[in-house]
Enzyme design. Structure first.
Site, PDB file in Angstrom:
ATOM      1  CG  ASN A   1      -2.133  11.491   2.546  1.00  0.00           C
ATOM      2  OD1 ASN A   1      -1.586  10.599   1.887  1.00  0.00           O
ATOM      3  ND2 ASN A   1      -1.785  11.725   3.798  1.00  0.00           N
ATOM      4  CE  LYS A   2      -5.089   5.624   4.451  1.00  0.00           C
ATOM      5  NZ  LYS A   2      -6.096   4.776   3.747  1.00  0.00           N
TER       6      LYS A   2
ATOM      7  NE  ARG B   1      -6.275   0.729  -1.696  1.00  0.00           N
ATOM      8  CZ  ARG B   1      -5.608   1.283  -0.672  1.00  0.00           C
ATOM      9  NH1 ARG B   1      -4.313   1.064  -0.498  1.00  0.00           N
ATOM     10  NH2 ARG B   1      -6.238   2.067   0.175  1.00  0.00           N
TER      11      ARG B   1
ATOM     12  CG  ASP C   1      -3.008   7.993  -1.465  1.00  0.00           C
ATOM     13  OD1 ASP C   1      -2.917   8.514  -0.344  1.00  0.00           O
ATOM     14  OD2 ASP C   1      -2.680   6.812  -1.692  1.00  0.00           O
TER      15      ASP C   1
ATOM     16  CD  GLN D   1      -3.092   2.674   6.833  1.00  0.00           C
ATOM     17  OE1 GLN D   1      -3.681   3.048   7.844  1.00  0.00           O
ATOM     18  NE2 GLN D   1      -3.727   2.470   5.707  1.00  0.00           N
TER      19      GLN D   1
ATOM     20  NE  ARG E   1       0.173   1.461   3.393  1.00  0.00           N
ATOM     21  CZ  ARG E   1       1.079   2.368   3.673  1.00  0.00           C
ATOM     22  NH1 ARG E   1       2.357   2.031   3.826  1.00  0.00           N
ATOM     23  NH2 ARG E   1       0.781   3.641   3.795  1.00  0.00           N
ATOM     24  N   GLY E   2       0.244   2.395  -0.137  1.00  0.00           N
ATOM     25  CA  GLY E   2       1.026   3.627  -0.314  1.00  0.00           C
ATOM     26  C   GLY E   2       1.159   3.864  -1.814  1.00  0.00           C
ATOM     27  CB  ALA E   3       0.385   6.835  -3.896  1.00  0.00           C
TER      28      ALA E   3
HETATM   29  O1  MRU Z   1      -4.554   3.209   2.157  1.00  0.00           O
HETATM   30  P1  MRU Z   1      -3.067   3.396   2.054  1.00  0.00           P
HETATM   31  O2  MRU Z   1      -2.315   2.845   3.218  1.00  0.00           O
HETATM   32  O3  MRU Z   1      -2.543   2.906   0.728  1.00  0.00           O
HETATM   33  O4  MRU Z   1      -2.874   4.967   2.072  1.00  0.00           O
HETATM   34  C1  MRU Z   1      -1.578   5.480   1.980  1.00  0.00           C
HETATM   35  C2  MRU Z   1      -1.518   6.950   2.112  1.00  0.00           C
HETATM   36  O5  MRU Z   1      -2.510   7.632   2.240  1.00  0.00           O
HETATM   37  C3  MRU Z   1      -0.158   7.567   1.996  1.00  0.00           C
HETATM   38  O6  MRU Z   1      -0.060   8.704   2.809  1.00  0.00           O
HETATM   39  C4  MRU Z   1       0.077   7.981   0.526  1.00  0.00           C
HETATM   40  O7  MRU Z   1      -0.125   6.900  -0.310  1.00  0.00           O
HETATM   41  C5  MRU Z   1       1.417   8.533   0.312  1.00  0.00           C
HETATM   42  S1  MRU Z   1       2.628   7.285   0.396  1.00  0.00           S
HETATM   43  C6  MRU Z   1       4.130   7.902  -0.010  1.00  0.00           C
END
Ligand code: MRU
Length: 358
Positions: A260-261, A102, A250, A209, A59-61
């Site tokens: 973002n999250k 996703r 994201d 996270q 996970r994470g963009a």
């Molecule tokens: O749902 P996730 O864990 O994939 O969400 C991740 C985030 O929101 C991060 O902050 C974002 O992807 C930036 S990662 C460098």
């Protein structure tokens, strides 16, 4: 009082994705089970990688983008003995299953577009040669991501004072990228440059996270970190113990609004109220120039069970209605600066973001 020992050597790097040439698999740290267990299973089909993205093994963009690229590459390798027509049909399905894994992180679609361009430009070749080219491109995407994070780290570190406590939300670290991280990459680079940085990590409900991943990552590197629940951020700002906020993204719209999250918007509003600098660290691959502003960013709604409980624990009644948007959108006006691999954009807006691509 426990005094953490200073870092004497550069932090060890976490390899979120690792190519295994012998097995022909892309190995991914299973982030669902950290920090209790460290496992790195291998994946050898596009469907398996798409499932790993959907279930948040990875996970994470930026990490999602890298994983999707390898998802295409492993599928091409798996199908390379087929005749051209069968291979082409299999590859079309691979792109589809990965694109549906996703919706919010634009890096997924950006990486698939790059892989599609390679597939198109190699159409006249035999499948084994095409598979080699696709694997090369996946390696390039991963290597470029790490380089971008390092560059963002250097640009962003210059914005931080020599001693600072930085609040972050979610995990925008090595685990969320090919390595080093975006928001945590800035913090790592500042520490490497000799700054005394400590981190306040929001736990980041519902999937934790911050509590599970950000804390684990920073502890690996010996960077001081204090965990707070999400509803403590305002109080910490009132107490004057937050010098800056840094988060990842994201998807950044053309005008600087960004997703973002979930909970990031709340932190940005609080930072604005307390006049605390609010930084977003994101590579150019996270900027979606097709979207004029943040209103059209697709926001993923996840499973109700993630809000009613965690893992096999449940604390809310099974029949209560639940909302579970995984992301929110923060308007650009709340952003002090956007940190990219190219440069820092102060008070991002459409013109300044467009200039990044000149
Ligand atoms: O749902 P996730 O864990 O994939 O969400 C991740 C985030 O929101 C991060 O902050 C974002 O992807 C930036 S990662 C460098």
């Amino acid at each position: 009082m426990t005094i953490k020992s200073p870092i004497r050597s550069p932090p060890r790097s976490i390899e979120t994705l690792r190519w295994n040439e012998t097995s022909g698999r892309i190995e991914l740290i299973d982030q669902r089970i950290l920090p209790a267990r460290f496992e790195m299973p291998g994946y050898d089909s596009a469907a398996a990688v798409a499932n790993a993205i959907q279930s948040m093994v990875v996970r994470g963009a930026p990490a999602i983008g890298c994983a999707a690229a390898y998802g295409v590459a492993v599928e091409a390798r798996r199908l390379r003995e087929l005749a051209s027509a069968g291979f082409a049909a299999g590859m079309a399905s691979a792109f589809e299953v990965l694109a549906n894994s996703r919706p919010t992180a634009v890096n997924l679609f950006w990486a698939l577009q790059r892989m599609q361009t390679v597939l198109m430009s190699t159409q006249s070749q035999a499948p084994p040669a095409i598979a080699d080219e696709l694997l090369r491109e996946a390696h390039a995407i991963l290597a470029e991501d790490i380089r971008a994070n390092r560059a963002m780290g250097v640009h962003g570190a210059a914005l931080l004072p020599d001693t600072a406590q930085v609040l972050t939300h979610c995990n925008a670290g090595a685990l969320a990228t090919g390595g080093h991280g975006t928001a945590l990459g800035v913090i790592r680079s500042a520490v490497e440059a000799g700054k005394r940085i400590s981190v306040l990590a929001d736990e980041t409900r519902p999937l934790l996270q911050g509590a599970r991943l950000t804390v684990w990552e920073l502890q690996q590197d010996g960077i001081p970190v204090t965990l707070i629940t999400d509803n403590m951020a305002g109080h910490m700002m009132q107490l004057g113990v937050v010098d800056a906020v840094i988060v990842g993204a994201d998807r950044v719209a053309a005008n600087g609004d960004f997703a973002n999250k979930i909970g990031t918007y709340m932190v940005a509003v609080l930072a604005h109220r307390h006049r605390i600098p609010f930084y977003v660290a994101a590579p150019l691959s996270t900027i979606d120039r097709q979207l004029v502003d943040g209103r059209k960013i697709p926001i993923e709604e996840r499973n109700d069970a993630e809000v009613r409980g965690f893992a096999d624990q449940r604390w809310a009644s099974a029949d209560v209605g639940v909302r579970n948007p995984a992301f929110d959108v923060t308007p650009a006006e709340l952003v002090t600066a956007l940190i990219t691999e190219k440069r820092v954009v102060l008070q991002p807006n459409s013109a300044r973001i467009a200039a990044l691509f000149d």
